[in-house]
Write an enzyme that holds these catalytic residues in place. Structure first.
Site, PDB file in Angstrom:
ATOM      1  N   LYS A  10      59.671  37.969 -11.255  1.00  0.00           N
ATOM      2  CA  LYS A  10      59.075  38.325 -12.547  1.00  0.00           C
ATOM      3  C   LYS A  10      59.505  39.728 -12.998  1.00  0.00           C
ATOM      4  O   LYS A  10      60.084  40.493 -12.213  1.00  0.00           O
ATOM      5  CB  LYS A  10      57.550  38.227 -12.432  1.00  0.00           C
ATOM      6  CG  LYS A  10      57.049  36.799 -12.150  1.00  0.00           C
ATOM      7  CD  LYS A  10      55.530  36.726 -12.233  1.00  0.00           C
ATOM      8  CE  LYS A  10      55.040  35.308 -11.941  1.00  0.00           C
ATOM      9  NZ  LYS A  10      53.564  35.190 -12.145  1.00  0.00           N
ATOM     10  N   TYR A  50      54.766  27.700 -19.005  1.00  0.00           N
ATOM     11  CA  TYR A  50      53.387  27.795 -18.512  1.00  0.00           C
ATOM     12  C   TYR A  50      52.424  26.923 -19.321  1.00  0.00           C
ATOM     13  O   TYR A  50      51.222  27.215 -19.359  1.00  0.00           O
ATOM     14  CB  TYR A  50      52.938  29.251 -18.533  1.00  0.00           C
ATOM     15  CG  TYR A  50      53.461  30.077 -17.364  1.00  0.00           C
ATOM     16  CD1 TYR A  50      53.138  29.743 -16.050  1.00  0.00           C
ATOM     17  CD2 TYR A  50      54.244  31.205 -17.574  1.00  0.00           C
ATOM     18  CE1 TYR A  50      53.586  30.493 -14.978  1.00  0.00           C
ATOM     19  CE2 TYR A  50      54.699  31.970 -16.505  1.00  0.00           C
ATOM     20  CZ  TYR A  50      54.369  31.604 -15.211  1.00  0.00           C
ATOM     21  OH  TYR A  50      54.804  32.360 -14.150  1.00  0.00           O
ATOM     22  N   PHE A  58      43.745  33.634 -19.298  1.00  0.00           N
ATOM     23  CA  PHE A  58      44.807  34.607 -19.025  1.00  0.00           C
ATOM     24  C   PHE A  58      46.141  34.212 -19.648  1.00  0.00           C
ATOM     25  O   PHE A  58      47.140  34.900 -19.446  1.00  0.00           O
ATOM     26  CB  PHE A  58      44.962  34.808 -17.511  1.00  0.00           C
ATOM     27  CG  PHE A  58      45.255  33.535 -16.729  1.00  0.00           C
ATOM     28  CD1 PHE A  58      46.535  33.000 -16.662  1.00  0.00           C
ATOM     29  CD2 PHE A  58      44.229  32.876 -16.057  1.00  0.00           C
ATOM     30  CE1 PHE A  58      46.805  31.840 -15.953  1.00  0.00           C
ATOM     31  CE2 PHE A  58      44.488  31.704 -15.339  1.00  0.00           C
ATOM     32  CZ  PHE A  58      45.782  31.195 -15.299  1.00  0.00           C
ATOM     33  N   ARG A  86      55.982  29.253  -0.896  1.00  0.00           N
ATOM     34  CA  ARG A  86      54.615  29.704  -1.185  1.00  0.00           C
ATOM     35  C   ARG A  86      54.081  30.583  -0.060  1.00  0.00           C
ATOM     36  O   ARG A  86      53.338  31.537  -0.302  1.00  0.00           O
ATOM     37  CB  ARG A  86      53.706  28.511  -1.477  1.00  0.00           C
ATOM     38  CG  ARG A  86      54.088  27.857  -2.810  1.00  0.00           C
ATOM     39  CD  ARG A  86      53.144  26.768  -3.223  1.00  0.00           C
ATOM     40  NE  ARG A  86      51.826  27.257  -3.613  1.00  0.00           N
ATOM     41  CZ  ARG A  86      51.535  27.760  -4.801  1.00  0.00           C
ATOM     42  NH1 ARG A  86      52.479  27.908  -5.726  1.00  0.00           N
ATOM     43  NH2 ARG A  86      50.301  28.141  -5.077  1.00  0.00           N
ATOM     44  N   THR A  92      48.229  34.287  -4.910  1.00  0.00           N
ATOM     45  CA  THR A  92      48.491  34.654  -6.312  1.00  0.00           C
ATOM     46  C   THR A  92      48.035  36.078  -6.608  1.00  0.00           C
ATOM     47  O   THR A  92      48.749  36.837  -7.262  1.00  0.00           O
ATOM     48  CB  THR A  92      47.759  33.677  -7.260  1.00  0.00           C
ATOM     49  OG1 THR A  92      48.173  32.348  -6.945  1.00  0.00           O
ATOM     50  CG2 THR A  92      48.077  33.977  -8.708  1.00  0.00           C
ATOM     51  N   ARG A 103      54.164  39.201  -2.276  1.00  0.00           N
ATOM     52  CA  ARG A 103      53.171  39.776  -3.200  1.00  0.00           C
ATOM     53  C   ARG A 103      52.433  40.948  -2.570  1.00  0.00           C
ATOM     54  O   ARG A 103      52.129  41.931  -3.262  1.00  0.00           O
ATOM     55  CB  ARG A 103      52.217  38.692  -3.685  1.00  0.00           C
ATOM     56  CG  ARG A 103      52.891  37.818  -4.762  1.00  0.00           C
ATOM     57  CD  ARG A 103      52.121  36.577  -5.021  1.00  0.00           C
ATOM     58  NE  ARG A 103      52.618  35.811  -6.173  1.00  0.00           N
ATOM     59  CZ  ARG A 103      52.368  34.525  -6.333  1.00  0.00           C
ATOM     60  NH1 ARG A 103      51.653  33.859  -5.437  1.00  0.00           N
ATOM     61  NH2 ARG A 103      52.854  33.887  -7.394  1.00  0.00           N
ATOM     62  N   ASN A 113      52.545  39.922 -10.588  1.00  0.00           N
ATOM     63  CA  ASN A 113      52.494  39.534  -9.172  1.00  0.00           C
ATOM     64  C   ASN A 113      53.853  39.153  -8.591  1.00  0.00           C
ATOM     65  O   ASN A 113      53.946  38.355  -7.667  1.00  0.00           O
ATOM     66  CB  ASN A 113      51.431  38.448  -8.942  1.00  0.00           C
ATOM     67  CG  ASN A 113      51.801  37.121  -9.589  1.00  0.00           C
ATOM     68  OD1 ASN A 113      52.727  37.045 -10.381  1.00  0.00           O
ATOM     69  ND2 ASN A 113      51.079  36.082  -9.226  1.00  0.00           N
ATOM     70  N   HIS A 116      57.007  33.879  -9.022  1.00  0.00           N
ATOM     71  CA  HIS A 116      56.408  32.560  -9.250  1.00  0.00           C
ATOM     72  C   HIS A 116      57.106  31.573  -8.330  1.00  0.00           C
ATOM     73  O   HIS A 116      58.309  31.693  -8.084  1.00  0.00           O
ATOM     74  CB  HIS A 116      56.604  32.118 -10.701  1.00  0.00           C
ATOM     75  CG  HIS A 116      56.285  30.659 -10.907  1.00  0.00           C
ATOM     76  ND1 HIS A 116      55.002  30.214 -11.097  1.00  0.00           N
ATOM     77  CD2 HIS A 116      57.073  29.556 -10.867  1.00  0.00           C
ATOM     78  CE1 HIS A 116      55.025  28.888 -11.185  1.00  0.00           C
ATOM     79  NE2 HIS A 116      56.266  28.464 -11.053  1.00  0.00           N
ATOM     80  N   GLU A 127      59.915  21.954 -13.185  1.00  0.00           N
ATOM     81  CA  GLU A 127      60.240  23.368 -13.420  1.00  0.00           C
ATOM     82  C   GLU A 127      61.739  23.637 -13.270  1.00  0.00           C
ATOM     83  O   GLU A 127      62.308  24.441 -14.020  1.00  0.00           O
ATOM     84  CB  GLU A 127      59.432  24.248 -12.466  1.00  0.00           C
ATOM     85  CG  GLU A 127      57.936  24.235 -12.790  1.00  0.00           C
ATOM     86  CD  GLU A 127      57.121  25.199 -11.948  1.00  0.00           C
ATOM     87  OE1 GLU A 127      55.936  25.360 -12.249  1.00  0.00           O
ATOM     88  OE2 GLU A 127      57.670  25.797 -10.991  1.00  0.00           O
TER      89      GLU A 127
END
Ligand code: CMP
Length: 140
Positions: A10, A50, A58, A86, A92, A103, A113, A116, A127
């Protein structure tokens, strides 16, 4: 099983200049980068990506953040790639992320964060197709 998952580094992590450090974590865990592109997302692209979060409180902040600078988007391939990625990312909210996760080490807040990752194999397929044509993916 051999799986593919979508990963996004990100804007906060790209700005921190840690693309390479994050790639090293993928590689050390046995995940192979089989497609990659750097991109400054348009609002439309971020909203579309998203879309499942559209009704969440949010959503606007998330889209605003995701268009705030370039992101690095990649397809990761490997044994159990979805879960493995993950685990590498951590929770998250970086406050809840286990020590040594991406993270925990690079993220500042639940919005900024750092990364993704697809949450399931079916989501990963959608995705990946959102950002990459089949011809842009280069398996071994
Ligand atoms: P990501 O995995 O990219 O998916 C949606 C993003 O929304 C998530 O990471 C967070 O960065 C962001 N977000 C902000 N607030 C929340 C929240 N309360 N719950 C889940 N995700 C949130």
């Amino acid at each position: 099983a051999l799986e593919r998952t979508l990963s996004i580094i990100k804007p906060d992590a790209v700005a921190k200049n840690v693309i390479g450090e994050i790639y090293t974590r993928f590689e050390k865990a046995g995940l192979r980068i089989i497609a990659a592109k750097m991109k400054h997302l348009s609002r439309k692209e971020a909203e579309g990506f998203y879309a499942v979060h559209r009704e969440r409180p949010f959503f606007n902040a998330l889209v605003e953040f995701m268009v705030s600078g370039p992101v690095m988007i990649q397809v990761l391939e490997g044994e159990g790639a979805v879960l493995k990625n993950r685990e590498l990312m951590g929770a998250t909210n970086p406050k809840d992320a286990a020590p040594g996760t991406i993270r925990a080490d690079f993220a500042a807040s639940i919005d900024a964060n750092a990364v993704h990752g697809s949450d399931a194999l079916e989501t990963a397929k959608v995705e990946i197709a959102y950002f990459f044509a089949d011809t842009e993916i280069s398996p071994r």
